[in-house]
Design a protein around this motif. Sequence first.
Motif, mmCIF file in Angstrom:
data_model
loop_
_atom_site.group_PDB
_atom_site.id
_atom_site.type_symbol
_atom_site.label_atom_id
_atom_site.label_comp_id
_atom_site.label_asym_id
_atom_site.label_seq_id
_atom_site.Cartn_x
_atom_site.Cartn_y
_atom_site.Cartn_z
ATOM 1 N N THR A 1 43.900 16.893 0.350
ATOM 2 C CA THR A 1 44.070 16.380 -1.001
ATOM 3 C C THR A 1 45.560 16.408 -1.268
ATOM 4 N N ILE A 2 46.108 15.237 -1.571
ATOM 5 C CA ILE A 2 47.550 15.084 -1.738
ATOM 6 C C ILE A 2 47.856 14.825 -3.200
ATOM 7 N N ALA A 3 48.800 15.567 -3.737
ATOM 8 C CA ALA A 3 49.201 15.426 -5.142
ATOM 9 C C ALA A 3 50.119 14.214 -5.296
ATOM 10 N N ALA A 4 49.531 13.031 -5.126
ATOM 11 C CA ALA A 4 50.244 11.764 -5.270
ATOM 12 C C ALA A 4 49.199 10.668 -5.429
ATOM 13 N N PRO A 5 49.544 9.591 -6.138
ATOM 14 C CA PRO A 5 48.597 8.479 -6.275
ATOM 15 C C PRO A 5 48.373 7.784 -4.935
ATOM 16 N N SER A 6 47.207 7.182 -4.774
ATOM 17 C CA SER A 6 46.844 6.583 -3.486
ATOM 18 C C SER A 6 47.809 5.475 -3.059
ATOM 19 N N ALA A 7 48.377 4.705 -4.000
ATOM 20 C CA ALA A 7 49.333 3.660 -3.621
ATOM 21 C C ALA A 7 50.562 4.270 -2.946
ATOM 22 N N LYS A 8 51.002 5.400 -3.430
ATOM 23 C CA LYS A 8 52.164 6.078 -2.835
ATOM 24 C C LYS A 8 51.796 6.647 -1.453
ATOM 25 N N VAL A 9 50.594 7.187 -1.320
ATOM 26 C CA VAL A 9 50.147 7.722 -0.031
ATOM 27 C C VAL A 9 50.049 6.595 0.993
ATOM 28 N N TYR A 10 49.458 5.476 0.591
ATOM 29 C CA TYR A 10 49.311 4.337 1.507
ATOM 30 C C TYR A 10 50.682 3.836 1.959
ATOM 31 N N ALA A 11 51.609 3.699 1.023
ATOM 32 C CA ALA A 11 52.964 3.243 1.366
ATOM 33 C C ALA A 11 53.621 4.208 2.354
ATOM 34 N N GLY B 1 41.512 6.150 12.015
ATOM 35 C CA GLY B 1 41.285 5.623 10.671
ATOM 36 C C GLY B 1 41.816 6.536 9.591
ATOM 37 N N PHE B 2 42.485 5.931 8.616
ATOM 38 C CA PHE B 2 42.966 6.631 7.423
ATOM 39 C C PHE B 2 42.198 6.065 6.237
ATOM 40 N N THR B 3 41.503 6.919 5.499
ATOM 41 C CA THR B 3 40.763 6.498 4.320
ATOM 42 C C THR B 3 41.286 7.264 3.125
ATOM 43 N N LEU B 4 41.660 6.534 2.074
ATOM 44 C CA LEU B 4 42.225 7.123 0.865
ATOM 45 C C LEU B 4 41.275 6.899 -0.293
ATOM 46 N N LYS B 5 41.069 7.962 -1.072
ATOM 47 C CA LYS B 5 40.202 7.867 -2.244
ATOM 48 C C LYS B 5 40.913 8.527 -3.417
ATOM 49 N N PRO B 6 41.159 7.762 -4.496
ATOM 50 C CA PRO B 6 41.783 8.368 -5.673
ATOM 51 C C PRO B 6 40.932 9.521 -6.200
ATOM 52 N N ALA B 7 41.598 10.594 -6.589
ATOM 53 C CA ALA B 7 40.928 11.774 -7.157
ATOM 54 C C ALA B 7 41.757 12.223 -8.359
ATOM 55 N N GLY B 8 41.627 11.490 -9.456
ATOM 56 C CA GLY B 8 42.469 11.752 -10.619
ATOM 57 C C GLY B 8 43.890 11.354 -10.280
ATOM 58 N N SER C 1 49.514 17.398 7.640
ATOM 59 C CA SER C 1 50.193 18.425 6.829
ATOM 60 C C SER C 1 51.611 17.993 6.472
ATOM 61 N N ARG C 2 52.304 17.376 7.422
ATOM 62 C CA ARG C 2 53.668 16.900 7.170
ATOM 63 C C ARG C 2 53.669 15.754 6.151
ATOM 64 N N LEU C 3 52.700 14.851 6.264
ATOM 65 C CA LEU C 3 52.584 13.752 5.300
ATOM 66 C C LEU C 3 52.359 14.300 3.898
ATOM 67 N N LYS C 4 51.446 15.250 3.770
ATOM 68 C CA LYS C 4 51.151 15.875 2.478
ATOM 69 C C LYS C 4 52.404 16.519 1.898
ATOM 70 N N LYS C 5 53.093 17.298 2.718
ATOM 71 C CA LYS C 5 54.290 17.984 2.232
ATOM 72 C C LYS C 5 55.388 16.991 1.862
ATOM 73 N N TYR C 6 55.539 15.937 2.662
ATOM 74 C CA TYR C 6 56.528 14.900 2.372
ATOM 75 C C TYR C 6 56.255 14.252 1.012
ATOM 76 N N LEU C 7 55.008 13.916 0.764
ATOM 77 C CA LEU C 7 54.659 13.254 -0.499
ATOM 78 C C LEU C 7 54.793 14.189 -1.701
ATOM 79 N N GLU C 8 54.547 15.463 -1.491
ATOM 80 C CA GLU C 8 54.565 16.412 -2.603
ATOM 81 C C GLU C 8 55.940 17.027 -2.865
#
Length: 171
Positions: free
Chosen positions: A33-43, A116-123, A159-166
């Motif tokens: 779960t990444i503390a960022a909107p899905s558009a930012k995660v996808y980018a 496969g990467f699947t993103l689902k908005p969660a708030g 884990s690196r992607l999550k930390k980068y985004l957060e």
Amino acid sequence: MSAALGAAMLAGAARAEVTDRSAAGFEVTEKATIAAPSAKVYAALLTPGAWWSSKHSWSGDAKNLSIDAANGCFCEKLPHGYVRHMTVVFADGGTTLRLFGGLGPMQFTGAAGNLGFTLKPAGANTDLVVTYDVGGYAKGGLAETLAAPVDMVLGEQVSRLKKYLETGKPD
């Protein structure tokens, strides 16, 4: 550390595991779960040079990695050439990215898979699920020799992607 604090810290951590294995191959699944909107995660997924670990690149520098979804290439520039790590087979621009091929040592085997990467908005957050289904031939057996190392490497990248985004930094 209190049990509640420890549980709260683990709740946001990436979770990784080998979810299936057989004589024909294996599947690894990474969840975060990444503390960022899905558009930012996808980018960010499309700019692996910003968050991928350099120690898991052929050039030794993750900045040489790129994903060109339109032309279908997860590629890396090398001093005298390039390597196509995977081919983009599906990109919807927001919720799903799928690639096909063999990462790392699998390029020296008869093995390949669907990543496969699947993103689902969660708030305000995004739930990310990464699966890599690998099949084919590898001396010594795929599940026996490659499942655990692939799980470890992909878990590290998530884990690196999550930390980068957060935080703005993958390390």
